[in-house]
Design an enzyme around this catalytic site. Structure first.
Site, PDB file in Angstrom:
ATOM      1  CG  ASP A  67      -1.923   1.156   1.198  1.00  0.00           C
ATOM      2  OD1 ASP A  67      -2.118   1.751   0.112  1.00  0.00           O
ATOM      3  OD2 ASP A  67      -2.514   1.459   2.241  1.00  0.00           O
TER       4      ASP A  67
ATOM      5  CG  ASP B 157      -3.740   4.515  -3.899  1.00  0.00           C
ATOM      6  OD1 ASP B 157      -2.857   4.178  -3.088  1.00  0.00           O
ATOM      7  OD2 ASP B 157      -4.938   4.207  -3.764  1.00  0.00           O
TER       8      ASP B 157
END
Length: 455
Positions: free
Chosen positions: A120, A326
């Site tokens: 992440d 992201d």
């Protein structure tokens, strides 16, 4: 400005560069919190959470977008008014993005215990489930027991990493740092902070600060046994390693072959020069310092540069707005005004009727495929306008498969969405088969068209 396209010569150079066996070089540790300085780097494979299944590309996208709904809501909520968000959470545990679409294998402890963790780039904490587990979600590998590791130590309350967790940390016993970390999909992890040896492929790195989770809730992490944060905060893996760079290469969503994550330099960096890689600056947002923001300046569809105001993608004074890159978000989300300009451009340039059916729609904009006995041939011959994202210093022309998806059962759709307010997101679907290089010294990100299943 440079337009990024595939080059067979460049690809061969890149493949040769990336196949060189990496080594790890560490300096004598300068502090308890940041003991390492990665020079050459190490590499680990990345696989998608749905890898190995027989879903169609449409089904894979539908599943991924279903998983990320709460993540998107939280990212948008954080960005609508970032200053108000921080003021309201001065005495409460902040909420982090959470969840993710890619898993990396690693080991922890001495002797090492193997597990898979979610990658992440939108959060910082590195953590895994630990014994004795009060509340744990199921995982396929053994739960780490710090009592059985000779290299585990508690992170002191006085450490910088413990301070970086505030107000999510506490020191009830006055000795060991305790934490609570909350995610936007209502998942959470709670436990003690420790220092431990982590092994990536065949490279072991001692004294990494991590969360040893004794109480972990939520369905957001049931694909793995924890999470590795690669954000810009002090707790993230790249920050603790003082890595000058990190890179990743994400395979196509329907590929069962792994991609890769590289921490540290791309082996012999001078060998990359023939690729003439252009990079765009990474922007910092003091209100949301974890995220990597891009300087998007405009978008072209076909041969038309859209009349999107630059301010649509800029970080506002209160910390809202801006575009982040992201890995945990699947498709790209644009502000409503910018998205509708993109949508209208595709409607006007595509030679297919718009599908206005409200049933079972995954995407906002889809087109009806022409009727044909040879559906596969029809899909292959759809004329799709080119799409270029104009970042500062880089014109990134996306491969068609990175923004348009066609399927006999689902029609042909634009794989993008809109947001009513808050930040824009450059998602992982748009990053397929691109080597994405984060230079943490120069604070830039570069994109290199690459066959990620071959590196």
């Amino acid at each position: 400005m440079s337009s990024l396209r595939f080059s067979s010569i460049n690809l061969l150079i890149l493949a040769a560069t990336l196949l060189v066996s990496p080594t790890l070089s560490t300096s004598r540790h300068a502090s308890l919190q940041h003991p390492h300085a990665i020079e050459a780097g190490f590499r680990v494979p990345l696989r998608r959470v749905d890898s190995g299944n027989t879903f169609t590309k449409f089904e894979l996208l539908r599943r991924a977008m279903s998983r990320e709904k709460q993540r998107i809501k939280q990212l948008q909520a954080m960005a609508v008014s970032a200053s108000d968000y921080h003021q309201a959470n001065d005495f409460e545990s902040p909420i982090h993005a959470g969840d993710g679409e890619f898993l990396m294998k690693l080991s922890i402890g001495t002797p090492p215990v193997s597990f898979s963790a979610i990658l992440d780039t939108g959060s910082d904490l590195v953590w895994t489930q630990c014994q004795p587990c009060k509340r744990c979600f199921p995982q396929t590998t053994p739960i780490f027991d710090p009592e059985k590791s000779s290299s585990f130590t508690h992170l002191p309350c006085s450490s910088i990493l413990c301070s970086a967790l505030q107000p999510s940390s506490s020191c009830d016993d006055g000795k060991s740092c305790q934490y609570t970390y909350l995610y936007g999909d209502f998942s959470s992890t709670e436990g003690v902070m420790g220092l431990e040896t982590f092994t990536f492929d065949n490279v072991s790195v001692p004294r990494i600060g991590f969360g040893c989770g004794f109480a972990n809730d939520g369905i957001g992490f049931d694909q793995g046994a924890g999470l590795v944060g690669l954000g810009r905060g002090a707790l993230s893996l790249v920050s603790q390693l003082k890595a000058p760079k990190f890179s990743y290469c994400l395979t196509s969503i329907d590929s069962n072959k792994p991609g890769m994550l590289q921490i540290g330099s791309l082996d012999k960096e001078p060998a990359m020069e023939p690729l003439n890689v252009k990079a765009t600056p990474l922007i910092k947002n003091p209100s949301l310092p974890t995220f990597y923001y891009l300087s998007l300046q405009g978008i072209t569809v076909g041969h038309t540069r859209l009349s999107v105001e630059k301010s649509s993608f800029q970080i506002q004074e209160d910390g809202s707005g801006g575009m982040i890159i992201d890995t945990g978000t699947t498709i790209t989300y644009l502000p409503r005004n910018a998205y509708y300009l993109v949508k209208n451009a595709f409607v006007s340039q595509m030679k297919l009727p718009v599908d206005n059916s409200p049933y079972g729609k995954v995407f906002d904009l889809c087109f009806i495929l022409p009727t044909s006995n040879d559906t596969a041939s029809t899909i292959d011959h759809i004329e799709v306008p080119r799409m270029v994202f104009h970042f500062e210093g880089v014109d990134l022309e996306l491969p068609e498969k990175n923004y348009f998806v066609a399927d006999p059962s689902g029609g042909a759709c634009l794989a993008m969405g809109s947001t009513s307010d808050g930040m824009s997101i450059f998602g992982n679907f748009q990053q397929q088969d691109l080597l994405v290089v984060h230079d943490l010294i120069k604070e830039t990100v570069g994109f290199v068209p690459t066959k990620c299943d071959q590196v």
